[in-house]
Write a protein that holds these residues in place. Structure first.
Motif, PDB file in Angstrom:
ATOM      1  N   ILE A  58       3.957  -3.649   0.236  1.00  0.00           N
ATOM      2  CA  ILE A  58       3.012  -2.419   0.918  1.00  0.00           C
ATOM      3  C   ILE A  58       3.643  -2.766   2.419  1.00  0.00           C
ATOM      4  CG2 ILE A  58       1.338  -1.521   1.862  1.00  0.00           C
ATOM      5  CD1 ILE A  58      -0.121  -2.406  -0.948  1.00  0.00           C
ATOM      6  N   LYS A  59       4.320  -1.767   3.014  1.00  0.00           N
ATOM      7  CA  LYS A  59       4.768  -1.729   4.186  1.00  0.00           C
ATOM      8  C   LYS A  59       3.438  -2.192   5.461  1.00  0.00           C
ATOM      9  CE  LYS A  59       9.098   0.501   4.502  1.00  0.00           C
ATOM     10  NZ  LYS A  59       9.840   1.261   5.439  1.00  0.00           N
ATOM     11  N   GLY A  60       3.336  -3.029   6.178  1.00  0.00           N
ATOM     12  CA  GLY A  60       2.528  -3.543   7.206  1.00  0.00           C
ATOM     13  C   GLY A  60       1.333  -4.432   6.698  1.00  0.00           C
ATOM     14  N   ALA A  61       1.690  -4.726   5.448  1.00  0.00           N
ATOM     15  CA  ALA A  61       0.817  -5.637   4.754  1.00  0.00           C
ATOM     16  C   ALA A  61       1.267  -6.773   4.109  1.00  0.00           C
ATOM     17  CB  ALA A  61      -0.010  -4.739   3.907  1.00  0.00           C
ATOM     18  N   LEU A  62       0.636  -7.708   3.768  1.00  0.00           N
ATOM     19  CA  LEU A  62       1.271  -9.179   3.133  1.00  0.00           C
ATOM     20  C   LEU A  62       1.062  -8.851   1.466  1.00  0.00           C
ATOM     21  CD1 LEU A  62       0.304 -12.014   5.627  1.00  0.00           C
ATOM     22  CD2 LEU A  62       2.910 -10.639   5.309  1.00  0.00           C
ATOM     23  N   ARG A  63       0.887  -7.548   1.054  1.00  0.00           N
ATOM     24  CA  ARG A  63       0.433  -7.505  -0.163  1.00  0.00           C
ATOM     25  C   ARG A  63       1.493  -6.982  -0.995  1.00  0.00           C
ATOM     26  NH1 ARG A  63      -5.633  -7.196  -0.809  1.00  0.00           N
ATOM     27  NH2 ARG A  63      -5.094  -7.828  -3.096  1.00  0.00           N
ATOM     28  N   TRP A  64       1.633  -7.075  -2.313  1.00  0.00           N
ATOM     29  CA  TRP A  64       2.622  -6.717  -3.082  1.00  0.00           C
ATOM     30  C   TRP A  64       1.998  -5.733  -4.151  1.00  0.00           C
ATOM     31  CZ3 TRP A  64       7.992  -7.688  -2.738  1.00  0.00           C
ATOM     32  CH2 TRP A  64       8.476  -8.505  -1.634  1.00  0.00           C
ATOM     33  N   LEU A  65       2.895  -5.038  -4.952  1.00  0.00           N
ATOM     34  CA  LEU A  65       2.640  -4.333  -6.171  1.00  0.00           C
ATOM     35  C   LEU A  65       3.657  -4.442  -6.858  1.00  0.00           C
ATOM     36  CD1 LEU A  65       1.218  -0.762  -4.393  1.00  0.00           C
ATOM     37  CD2 LEU A  65      -0.265  -2.660  -5.306  1.00  0.00           C
ATOM     38  N   LYS A  66       2.989  -4.318  -8.117  1.00  0.00           N
ATOM     39  CA  LYS A  66       4.045  -4.299  -9.331  1.00  0.00           C
ATOM     40  C   LYS A  66       3.691  -3.273 -10.166  1.00  0.00           C
ATOM     41  CE  LYS A  66       6.136  -7.362 -12.967  1.00  0.00           C
ATOM     42  NZ  LYS A  66       6.255  -8.418 -13.801  1.00  0.00           N
ATOM     43  N   ILE A  67       4.791  -2.359 -10.241  1.00  0.00           N
ATOM     44  CA  ILE A  67       4.806  -0.787 -10.978  1.00  0.00           C
ATOM     45  C   ILE A  67       5.589  -1.146 -12.590  1.00  0.00           C
ATOM     46  CG2 ILE A  67       5.032   1.477 -10.976  1.00  0.00           C
ATOM     47  CD1 ILE A  67       4.702   1.229  -7.895  1.00  0.00           C
ATOM     48  N   LYS A  68       4.817  -0.761 -13.216  1.00  0.00           N
ATOM     49  CA  LYS A  68       5.331  -0.552 -14.588  1.00  0.00           C
ATOM     50  C   LYS A  68       5.168   0.539 -15.481  1.00  0.00           C
ATOM     51  CE  LYS A  68       6.837  -3.214 -18.807  1.00  0.00           C
ATOM     52  NZ  LYS A  68       7.869  -2.429 -19.184  1.00  0.00           N
ATOM     53  N   ASP A  69       5.830   1.479 -15.773  1.00  0.00           N
ATOM     54  CA  ASP A  69       5.574   2.629 -16.469  1.00  0.00           C
ATOM     55  C   ASP A  69       4.379   3.388 -15.740  1.00  0.00           C
ATOM     56  OD1 ASP A  69       7.265   2.052 -18.408  1.00  0.00           O
ATOM     57  OD2 ASP A  69       5.601   1.160 -19.494  1.00  0.00           O
ATOM     58  N   ASN A  70       4.668   3.709 -14.302  1.00  0.00           N
ATOM     59  CA  ASN A  70       3.588   4.043 -13.333  1.00  0.00           C
ATOM     60  C   ASN A  70       2.123   3.694 -13.569  1.00  0.00           C
ATOM     61  OD1 ASN A  70       5.142   5.895 -11.614  1.00  0.00           O
ATOM     62  ND2 ASN A  70       5.319   7.105 -13.662  1.00  0.00           N
TER      63      ASN A  70
END
Length: 106
Positions: A91-103
């Motif tokens: 996520i831009k501006g954050a130190l967090r990540w998202l993992k997306i699979k099949d929406n």
């Protein structure tokens, strides 16, 4: 959006529209809160949030928590391409990540 978290306490409440029962509807409030109803009872409250991610992707997520997406939350829109490509994004501006699979966030 700190006060949005309290809106989840509305689950189970009976609601009506102009005094009439509500059948299986989605009602918006403040543009980012959705109340899902079934047989005039609120069954679920979700928050629509948009995030700018790495690799030029912007996603709109229907999430259970007002503050951050969690596992099982649904990607309901993505730009410039929908459905969102599976992958791990920061996520831009954050130190967090998202993992997306099949929406969905996994």
């Amino acid at each position: 959006d700190g006060d949005n978290k309290d809106k989840t306490s509305y689950v189970g409440l009976t609601v009506s529209m102009n005094g009439m029962p509500i059948n299986n509807k989605v009602i918006f409030e403040d543009g980012n809160v959705k109340y899902h109803t079934e047989n005039s009872k609120i069954i679920k409250v979700v928050f629509e949030k948009e995030y700018r991610l790495t690799r030029g992707l912007t996603v709109k997520i229907e999430q259970k928590e007002s503050s951050f997406p969690t596992k099982g939350d649904k990607v309901i829109n993505a730009k410039p391409i929908f459905p969102a490509p599976d992958g791990r994004y920061r996520i831009k501006g954050a130190l967090r990540w998202l993992k997306i699979k099949d929406n969905f966030i996994v």
